[in-house]
Scaffold this motif. Structure first.
Motif: not given
Length: 630
Positions: A452-455, A468-473, A481-485, A530-537
């Motif tokens: 689950i991703s949540m904003v 590190d904050n973005i990579r937390y995803g 991929e971090i830069v792309r997100a 961060r959520v974009i990077l996580k890409d949860a269903p």
């Protein structure tokens, strides 16, 4: 400095010291368990890795006290030899004994002290509290969300830090007191009794008085110490709370109010200090008076016995030396006992916080959640945070795979509660929640939240780099991929212009505590990246764009629509226009689903949703009709 000390200070010899440092692993593995609430079981829980070395230390401490007694006994013998032996034959008659004593004092005793110091300072002193910190921190990270909602963050961290130190001090003081003191006092009684049984009498009486002083004062000090530990944590919690919310304090110009708020806790802490020091004053006077009486009575009995020819000068020397040593030790012992109970008070106070069982636990046979389609079902769900009436009562809701729904309702209708139940921050009090047919109460919490991703509306960032904050995803994500997100979240441009006070720039710049160095919109965009990077269903949007200006919001909305593709989405927004285009809107009132359909269908029904749509003023819900008109 002794030769063994100089040896250890030489270049290249620190490897011998590091050997003792490596005897204990300060970061033990294995899943942390709920600590027991009893004092001794709690101490044992955090002491198991160091128990073998505590045993070794106790044996060495006993040997040190025995050697001290042997040295004192030899001092009496030396006095007698000097008084009774001719100078010419002194070394002939007693040379071997003197050499043996010299070797014991110059070589044996320093080696024992070295071993004691190595096990104390290298093996135990640093590793022991770190074991407690590590295990307690890992356990508290697994605590349920409501644990942190009911506590100051500063107060919890203070409890972890001071309890870890108090555990070490408690156990080491127990080893020191009950080994060293027991051996020393028994030896002192034996030496005095062997010289003259009457010399045991004042020592026995003094010991009784000493124990009485301990029984009177030490429990009182323990109770005050418990109150002091709690007051210290309360004081720290209030101060940290002020620093954490400094922007709010400045905004409302309440600096003086916060000073008084902190002063109230500081006054409470000082009250415990004053109570403690009053006891200490009386305790010190009582102790020194009993010590003076002991010295006078032993010296008097010794001189009288010598006049009667009952004991030798050496025996008197040993008795007075023992009393002088006991006088200095007694002060140390009582303070150690007081310190012991002070630390016990701190440990017991820490138990109340650290040893709380989590309210949400994984079952012993919990499996990993596997999400294939993202089908979500709430079946007869009931929940009220342990109170009546429940916030959610008998709610049924089916969200089909890949469906995008919006939750609508007045404030307090139960929208956020549903999200908390889906994330299993709380366990349902009735009914069940299913994802792809799997009851979330029967899967691990971590596997559930990975899917689950949540904003959220109130985005909080870690005081680490933006990267590190973005990579937390997704911690294993490569740089590109971090830069792309970040670009997809329209964050890359402002990130590259960031610079913190230490000169770190771009993705290396730190966000500050809770992301305070960024604007609300910037924090929101980093969170979306961060959520974009996580890409949860499964995707949850709780006022995801509320902190953005209109232009950026419009741009990010396009990315969110792209992000939603192929995902099951639950969105909450007070501005109905931001969720009107979703597949279905679900209206919740008083903990139940009262309406469901598209925006157009709900307007046609002319029910609660239509009323909310009509009443909406300035983009927010929750106004009663008369308030909306006014």
């Amino acid at each position: 400095m002794c030769q063994c000390g100089l040896f250890l200070l030489r270049e290249g010899n620190f490897k011998y010291v590091s050997f003792f440092e490596s005897l204990v692993n300060p970061f033990p593995s294995g899943e942390p368990r709920t600590p027991p609430r009893g004092l001794l079981p709690f101490l044992l829980h955090y002491s198991k890795p160091v128990l073998p070395w505590l045993t070794v230390l106790a044996l060495i401490t006993a040997l040190v006290s025995v050697v001290e007694l042997v040295v004192l006994s030899y001092v009496g013998s030396i006095v007698d030899w000097l008084a009774d032996t001719d100078r010419e034959v002194l070394f002939a008659e007693h040379g071997r004994a003197l050499i043996g004593m010299a070797l014991l004092v110059v070589v044996g005793f320093p080696l024992l002290v070295l071993a004691q110091s190595l096990f104390t300072h290298q093996t135990i002193f640093g590793n022991y509290p770190m074991i407690a910190r590590w295990l307690a921190h890992r356990y508290i990270l697994g605590q349920s969300l409501n644990f942190f909602q009911d506590e100051f963050a500063g107060r919890v961290s203070q409890k972890v830090m001071q309890t870890a130190l108090a555990i070490r001090e408690t156990v080491l003081k127990i080893v020191d007191l009950f080994v060293y003191v027991l051996v020393y006092f028994l030896g002192a009684l034996f030496l005095m009794g062997s010289a003259d049984p009457w010399l045991m009498l004042p020592l026995g009486i003094w010991l009784g008085i000493y124990l009485a002083i301990g029984f009177i004062f030490v429990p009182r000090l323990r109770l005050i110490s418990m109150a002091q530990a709690d007051a210290r944590a309360q004081m720290t919690g209030r101060i940290v709370d002020s620093y954490t919310n400094i922007q709010t304090i400045k905004l409302f110009a309440h600096t003086m109010r916060e000073q008084e708020y902190a002063r109230g806790a500081m006054t409470g802490f000082m009250d415990t200090v004053y109570r403690q020091m009053r006891l200490v004053t009386v305790l010190t006077v009582a102790l020194q008076t009993s010590n003076a009486l002991l010295l006078a009575s032993v010296a008097g009995i010794g001189i009288f016995a010598w006049q009667q020819g009952a004991i030798s000068l050496g025996a008197i020397a040993v008795a007075i030396a023992l009393v002088l040593r006991i006088r200095s030790m007694s002060d140390w012992i009582l303070w150690e006992v007081a310190g012991l109970f002070e630390n016990i008070g701190t440990v017991q106070d820490g138990i109340n916080t650290i040893a709380q069982p989590p309210t949400v636990k994984d079952k012993p046979d919990a499996k990993e959640l596997v999400v294939s389609t993202g089908d979500i079902r709430f079946e007869q769900v009931r929940f009220g945070y342990g109170k009546e009436p429940p916030v959610v009562d008998g709610l049924d809701l089916h969200i089909r795979p890949g469906e995008k729904i919006g939750l609508v309702g007045r404030s307090g209708a139960g929208k956020s509660t549903l999200i908390n139940l889906l994330l299993r921050f709380y366990d349902v009090e009735g009914g069940r929640v299913l994802i792809d047919g799997q009851n979330i109460a029967e899967v691990t919490q971590e596997s559930l939240r990975r899917q689950i991703s949540m904003v959220t509306q109130d985005t909080s960032l870690l005081h680490r780099s933006i990267r590190d904050n973005i990579r937390y995803g997704r911690p294993d994500a490569p740089e590109e991929e971090i830069v792309r997100a970040a670009r997809r979240a329209h964050a890359d441009e402002f990130i590259r212009e960031l610079e913190d006070q230490k000169g770190r720039v771009g993705y290396d710049a730190h966000a500050g505590e809770r992301g305070v160095k960024l604007s609300g919109g910037q924090r929101q965009r980093v969170a979306i990246a961060r959520v974009i990077l996580k890409d949860a269903p499964i995707l949850i949007l709780d006022e995801a764009t509320s902190a953005l200006d209109s232009e950026v919001e419009a741009a990010i909305q396009e990315q969110l629509y792209t992000l939603m593709e192929g995902k099951t989405v639950i969105a909450i927004a007070h501005r109905l226009s931001t969720i009107a285009m979703l597949d279905r809107l679900v209206v919740i009132d008083e903990g139940r689903v009262v309406e469901s359909g598209t925006h157009a269908e709900l307007l046609e029904q002319d029910g609660l949703y239509a009323a909310l749509w009509q009443r909406q003023s300035g983009g927010f819900l929750g106004l009663e009709p008369q308030e909306a008109v006014g």
